[in-house]
Design a protein around this motif. Structure first.
Motif, PDB file in Angstrom:
ATOM      1  N   ILE A   1       6.707   0.768  -7.995  1.00  0.00           N
ATOM      2  CA  ILE A   1       7.440   0.015  -6.736  1.00  0.00           C
ATOM      3  C   ILE A   1       6.427  -0.869  -6.273  1.00  0.00           C
ATOM      4  O   ILE A   1       5.354  -0.538  -6.145  1.00  0.00           O
ATOM      5  N   HIS A   2       7.168  -1.802  -5.375  1.00  0.00           N
ATOM      6  CA  HIS A   2       6.465  -2.492  -4.568  1.00  0.00           C
ATOM      7  C   HIS A   2       6.157  -2.169  -2.877  1.00  0.00           C
ATOM      8  O   HIS A   2       7.030  -0.993  -2.485  1.00  0.00           O
ATOM      9  N   ASP A   3       5.548  -2.803  -2.113  1.00  0.00           N
ATOM     10  CA  ASP A   3       5.391  -2.342  -0.651  1.00  0.00           C
ATOM     11  C   ASP A   3       6.823  -2.402  -0.018  1.00  0.00           C
ATOM     12  O   ASP A   3       6.819  -1.365   0.997  1.00  0.00           O
ATOM     13  N   GLY A   4       7.690  -3.268  -0.373  1.00  0.00           N
ATOM     14  CA  GLY A   4       8.924  -3.263   0.325  1.00  0.00           C
ATOM     15  C   GLY A   4       9.685  -2.107  -0.062  1.00  0.00           C
ATOM     16  O   GLY A   4      10.445  -1.506   1.089  1.00  0.00           O
ATOM     17  N   GLN A   5       9.563  -1.602  -1.154  1.00  0.00           N
ATOM     18  CA  GLN A   5      10.327  -0.372  -1.528  1.00  0.00           C
ATOM     19  C   GLN A   5       9.912   0.968  -0.839  1.00  0.00           C
ATOM     20  O   GLN A   5      10.484   1.897  -0.457  1.00  0.00           O
ATOM     21  N   ILE A   6       8.199   0.756  -0.839  1.00  0.00           N
ATOM     22  CA  ILE A   6       7.720   1.831   0.333  1.00  0.00           C
ATOM     23  C   ILE A   6       8.384   2.149   1.724  1.00  0.00           C
ATOM     24  O   ILE A   6       8.708   3.141   2.123  1.00  0.00           O
ATOM     25  N   GLY A   7       8.434   0.847   2.093  1.00  0.00           N
ATOM     26  CA  GLY A   7       9.044   0.811   3.524  1.00  0.00           C
ATOM     27  C   GLY A   7      10.561   1.541   3.470  1.00  0.00           C
ATOM     28  O   GLY A   7      10.944   2.116   4.353  1.00  0.00           O
ATOM     29  N   SER A   8      11.484   1.082   2.329  1.00  0.00           N
ATOM     30  CA  SER A   8      12.543   1.528   2.245  1.00  0.00           C
ATOM     31  C   SER A   8      12.565   3.270   2.199  1.00  0.00           C
ATOM     32  O   SER A   8      13.521   4.020   2.573  1.00  0.00           O
ATOM     33  N   LEU A   9      11.609   3.668   1.340  1.00  0.00           N
ATOM     34  CA  LEU A   9      11.617   5.211   1.365  1.00  0.00           C
ATOM     35  C   LEU A   9      11.386   5.831   2.544  1.00  0.00           C
ATOM     36  O   LEU A   9      11.930   6.602   3.141  1.00  0.00           O
ATOM     37  N   LEU A  10      10.535   5.217   3.452  1.00  0.00           N
ATOM     38  CA  LEU A  10      10.031   5.686   4.860  1.00  0.00           C
ATOM     39  C   LEU A  10      11.265   5.522   5.751  1.00  0.00           C
ATOM     40  O   LEU A  10      11.562   6.437   6.500  1.00  0.00           O
ATOM     41  N   PHE A  11      12.057   4.543   5.410  1.00  0.00           N
ATOM     42  CA  PHE A  11      13.277   4.403   6.400  1.00  0.00           C
ATOM     43  C   PHE A  11      14.177   5.420   5.893  1.00  0.00           C
ATOM     44  O   PHE A  11      14.834   6.159   7.110  1.00  0.00           O
ATOM     45  N   CYS A  12      14.366   5.892   4.518  1.00  0.00           N
ATOM     46  CA  CYS A  12      15.291   7.021   4.343  1.00  0.00           C
ATOM     47  C   CYS A  12      14.820   8.190   4.797  1.00  0.00           C
ATOM     48  O   CYS A  12      15.673   9.196   5.496  1.00  0.00           O
TER      49      CYS A  12
END
Length: 218
Positions: free
Chosen positions: A43-54
């Motif tokens: 996964i890319h950095d943007g998806q890491i941000g989505s995980l932290l948002f969740c």
């Protein structure tokens, strides 16, 4: 009698110490292996941000639910359930095979953490009220020690080329064994009086300080 009281005090302090330590260790081990998790799922950095948002959404929901749950259940029972949930979800994160599964696991991680955080701080306050001594600062220091421990364990397991799933499983099993030994020494919530509450009387909500500590832990 005095000796028995000291033994109870030490057991309760050790139990509360463990739950703060566990929270820090679980959080730190996941954060330390996040780059490896990123490569494993591709996964890319943007998806890491989505995980932290969740995870953040789950945490906020956990904090909101914790106050209501504590009106009906003792904090020690909620802490036991949320601790088991936290350990199971942390293990599942190591075996996640897709981004969608990770989103669900990080949301559940945040939800468990929110409830866990409020309840462990409630236990620390119960400890202070029961034994008339200050323990909150010590317990939060234990959380920091847990973060150091989790980071150290993650570094050692990564250096030994252990996979994420195996690493998280080993840490989870060790903490679960300690949980089985120490969870029995959690103490009951302190009531406003020793008498039973009148039917229509509402229980006092959790102190703002407890909720504030939980939010700051994010």
């Amino acid at each position: 009698m005095l000796r028995l009281k000291k033994l109870k005090l030490r057991s309760s302090i050790g139990s509360c110490f463990f739950f703060f330590l566990c929270a820090g260790a679980v959080y730190a081990q996941i954060a330390a292996r996040l780059p490896e998790l990123k490569q494993q799922i591709n996964i890319h950095d943007g998806q890491i941000g989505s995980l932290l948002f969740c995870m953040g959404v789950g945490s906020l929901l956990g904090f909101l639910l914790a106050g209501s749950l504590c009106r009906f259940f003792e904090s020690k029972w909620l802490l036991r359930v949320s601790c088991i949930s936290l350990l199971i979800v942390s293990i599942l994160i190591g075996f996640a095979s897709s981004f969608e599964f990770l989103c669900v696991f990080f949301f559940l991680l945040g939800l468990s953490t929110g409830i866990y955080d409020v309840c462990m701080n409630t236990q620390a306050i119960n400890l202070e009220l029961t034994f008339k001594q200050n323990y909150l600062s010590l317990m939060h220091a234990c959380y920091s020690i847990g973060c150091l421990l989790g980071s150290f364990l993650s570094a050692c397991l990564a250096f030994a080329s252990f996979s994420l799933g195996l690493s998280f499983s080993l840490v989870g099993i060790v903490f679960f064994c300690a949980f089985l030994l120490l969870q029995t020494y959690l103490i009951n919530d302190i009531k406003r009086s020793e008498t039973k509450l009148v039917k229509n009387e509402r229980k006092k909500p959790l102190p703002f300080f407890v909720v504030f500590c939980g939010i700051m832990a994010l």
